[in-house]
Design a protein around this motif. Structure first.
Motif, PDB file in Angstrom:
ATOM      1  N   PHE A   1       0.828  -1.204  -0.069  1.00  0.00           N
ATOM      2  CA  PHE A   1       0.060  -0.005  -0.161  1.00  0.00           C
ATOM      3  C   PHE A   1       0.903   1.474  -0.003  1.00  0.00           C
ATOM      4  O   PHE A   1       1.882   1.507   0.731  1.00  0.00           O
ATOM      5  CB  PHE A   1      -0.928  -0.108   1.333  1.00  0.00           C
ATOM      6  N   SER A   2       0.480   2.228  -0.955  1.00  0.00           N
ATOM      7  CA  SER A   2       1.344   3.486  -0.913  1.00  0.00           C
ATOM      8  C   SER A   2       0.156   4.612  -1.030  1.00  0.00           C
ATOM      9  O   SER A   2      -0.351   4.709  -2.094  1.00  0.00           O
ATOM     10  CB  SER A   2       2.095   3.508  -2.098  1.00  0.00           C
ATOM     11  N   ARG A   3       0.338   5.225   0.073  1.00  0.00           N
ATOM     12  CA  ARG A   3      -0.709   6.664  -0.016  1.00  0.00           C
ATOM     13  C   ARG A   3      -0.433   7.417  -1.261  1.00  0.00           C
ATOM     14  O   ARG A   3      -1.331   8.017  -1.991  1.00  0.00           O
ATOM     15  CB  ARG A   3      -0.520   7.462   1.275  1.00  0.00           C
ATOM     16  N   ALA A   4       0.740   7.471  -1.781  1.00  0.00           N
ATOM     17  CA  ALA A   4       1.145   8.326  -2.857  1.00  0.00           C
ATOM     18  C   ALA A   4       0.593   7.956  -4.376  1.00  0.00           C
ATOM     19  O   ALA A   4       0.287   8.711  -5.043  1.00  0.00           O
ATOM     20  CB  ALA A   4       2.659   8.697  -3.204  1.00  0.00           C
ATOM     21  N   LEU A   5       0.434   6.741  -4.312  1.00  0.00           N
ATOM     22  CA  LEU A   5      -0.102   5.883  -5.486  1.00  0.00           C
ATOM     23  C   LEU A   5      -1.610   5.771  -5.553  1.00  0.00           C
ATOM     24  O   LEU A   5      -2.120   5.094  -6.188  1.00  0.00           O
ATOM     25  CB  LEU A   5       0.682   4.580  -5.945  1.00  0.00           C
ATOM     26  N   GLU A   6      -2.230   5.916  -4.160  1.00  0.00           N
ATOM     27  CA  GLU A   6      -3.691   5.777  -3.998  1.00  0.00           C
ATOM     28  C   GLU A   6      -4.525   6.232  -5.136  1.00  0.00           C
ATOM     29  O   GLU A   6      -5.372   5.793  -5.788  1.00  0.00           O
ATOM     30  CB  GLU A   6      -4.172   6.070  -2.847  1.00  0.00           C
ATOM     31  N   PRO A   7      -4.451   7.452  -5.704  1.00  0.00           N
ATOM     32  CA  PRO A   7      -5.321   8.156  -6.664  1.00  0.00           C
ATOM     33  C   PRO A   7      -5.129   7.451  -7.941  1.00  0.00           C
ATOM     34  O   PRO A   7      -6.233   7.215  -8.630  1.00  0.00           O
ATOM     35  CB  PRO A   7      -4.706   9.615  -6.669  1.00  0.00           C
ATOM     36  N   GLU A   8      -3.941   7.044  -8.117  1.00  0.00           N
ATOM     37  CA  GLU A   8      -3.683   6.225  -9.591  1.00  0.00           C
ATOM     38  C   GLU A   8      -4.464   4.914  -9.474  1.00  0.00           C
ATOM     39  O   GLU A   8      -5.068   4.505 -10.509  1.00  0.00           O
ATOM     40  CB  GLU A   8      -2.137   5.792  -9.775  1.00  0.00           C
ATOM     41  N   LYS A   9      -4.358   4.319  -8.363  1.00  0.00           N
ATOM     42  CA  LYS A   9      -5.094   3.011  -8.063  1.00  0.00           C
ATOM     43  C   LYS A   9      -6.663   3.173  -8.075  1.00  0.00           C
ATOM     44  O   LYS A   9      -7.162   2.498  -8.928  1.00  0.00           O
ATOM     45  CB  LYS A   9      -4.741   2.463  -6.568  1.00  0.00           C
ATOM     46  N   ASP A  10      -7.144   4.088  -7.720  1.00  0.00           N
ATOM     47  CA  ASP A  10      -8.433   4.603  -7.601  1.00  0.00           C
ATOM     48  C   ASP A  10      -8.790   4.653  -9.176  1.00  0.00           C
ATOM     49  O   ASP A  10      -9.869   4.201  -9.541  1.00  0.00           O
ATOM     50  CB  ASP A  10      -8.876   5.739  -6.726  1.00  0.00           C
ATOM     51  N   ASP A  11      -8.071   5.594  -9.720  1.00  0.00           N
ATOM     52  CA  ASP A  11      -8.462   5.834 -11.157  1.00  0.00           C
ATOM     53  C   ASP A  11      -8.423   4.486 -12.115  1.00  0.00           C
ATOM     54  O   ASP A  11      -9.429   4.222 -12.721  1.00  0.00           O
ATOM     55  CB  ASP A  11      -7.471   6.701 -11.843  1.00  0.00           C
ATOM     56  N   ALA A  12      -7.442   3.794 -11.740  1.00  0.00           N
ATOM     57  CA  ALA A  12      -7.233   2.453 -12.490  1.00  0.00           C
ATOM     58  C   ALA A  12      -8.555   1.536 -12.163  1.00  0.00           C
ATOM     59  O   ALA A  12      -9.164   0.864 -13.059  1.00  0.00           O
ATOM     60  CB  ALA A  12      -6.140   1.639 -12.321  1.00  0.00           C
ATOM     61  N   GLU A  13      -9.031   1.418 -10.862  1.00  0.00           N
ATOM     62  CA  GLU A  13     -10.094   0.599 -10.431  1.00  0.00           C
ATOM     63  C   GLU A  13     -11.510   1.096 -11.169  1.00  0.00           C
ATOM     64  O   GLU A  13     -12.214   0.178 -11.647  1.00  0.00           O
ATOM     65  CB  GLU A  13     -10.286   0.702  -8.926  1.00  0.00           C
ATOM     66  N   ARG A  14     -11.580   2.366 -11.490  1.00  0.00           N
ATOM     67  CA  ARG A  14     -12.684   3.021 -12.072  1.00  0.00           C
ATOM     68  C   ARG A  14     -12.914   2.762 -13.602  1.00  0.00           C
ATOM     69  O   ARG A  14     -13.690   2.231 -14.039  1.00  0.00           O
ATOM     70  CB  ARG A  14     -12.651   4.514 -11.758  1.00  0.00           C
ATOM     71  N   VAL A  15     -11.538   2.881 -14.142  1.00  0.00           N
ATOM     72  CA  VAL A  15     -11.486   2.383 -15.732  1.00  0.00           C
ATOM     73  C   VAL A  15     -12.075   1.144 -15.967  1.00  0.00           C
ATOM     74  O   VAL A  15     -12.496   0.584 -16.715  1.00  0.00           O
ATOM     75  CB  VAL A  15     -10.294   2.913 -16.094  1.00  0.00           C
ATOM     76  N   ILE A  16     -11.320   0.141 -14.997  1.00  0.00           N
ATOM     77  CA  ILE A  16     -11.698  -1.189 -15.031  1.00  0.00           C
ATOM     78  C   ILE A  16     -12.937  -1.627 -14.958  1.00  0.00           C
ATOM     79  O   ILE A  16     -13.574  -2.435 -15.762  1.00  0.00           O
ATOM     80  CB  ILE A  16     -10.550  -2.059 -14.196  1.00  0.00           C
ATOM     81  N   THR A  17     -13.663  -1.154 -13.825  1.00  0.00           N
ATOM     82  CA  THR A  17     -14.894  -1.403 -13.539  1.00  0.00           C
ATOM     83  C   THR A  17     -15.881  -0.856 -14.710  1.00  0.00           C
ATOM     84  O   THR A  17     -16.754  -1.657 -15.041  1.00  0.00           O
ATOM     85  CB  THR A  17     -15.121  -0.647 -11.996  1.00  0.00           C
ATOM     86  N   GLU A  18     -15.957   0.553 -15.194  1.00  0.00           N
ATOM     87  CA  GLU A  18     -16.680   1.012 -15.847  1.00  0.00           C
ATOM     88  C   GLU A  18     -16.566   0.075 -17.345  1.00  0.00           C
ATOM     89  O   GLU A  18     -17.311  -0.178 -17.762  1.00  0.00           O
ATOM     90  CB  GLU A  18     -16.250   2.368 -16.072  1.00  0.00           C
ATOM     91  N   LEU A  19     -15.269  -0.399 -17.889  1.00  0.00           N
ATOM     92  CA  LEU A  19     -15.087  -1.127 -18.958  1.00  0.00           C
ATOM     93  C   LEU A  19     -15.997  -2.573 -18.707  1.00  0.00           C
ATOM     94  O   LEU A  19     -16.342  -3.094 -19.545  1.00  0.00           O
ATOM     95  CB  LEU A  19     -13.764  -1.263 -19.466  1.00  0.00           C
TER      96      LEU A  19
END
Length: 72
Positions: free
Chosen positions: A3-21
């Motif tokens: 877990f990295s707080r610095a990478l959390e926004p990127e992780k959240d974006d990736a999850e959103r993209v994958i989920t929506e597709l």
């Protein structure tokens, strides 16, 4: 995994993209490439969509997201 707080926004974006597709292709399998549509005739659609997404590069999934945004 770590877990990295610095990478959390990127992780959240990736999850959103994958989920929506994933949701898009589950609702509209006709939007999948022809070879994956054929696979879906003999395999569960969710498995086919997962396999399609798993084979994507970061660049390609972002292109697919930009191309299909708003289609769901």
């Amino acid at each position: 995994m770590y877990f990295s707080r610095a990478l959390e926004p990127e992780k959240d974006d990736a999850e959103r993209v994958i989920t929506e597709l994933f949701d898009l292709w589950m609702k509209h399998p006709e939007k999948l490439p022809a070879s994956y549509q054929e696979k879906a005739e003999s395999e569960p659609l969710a498995r086919v969509v997962c396999d399609y997404i798993a084979g994507m590069t970061d660049t390609y999934i972002n292109e697919q997201y930009d191309r299909n945004r708003g289609d769901s």
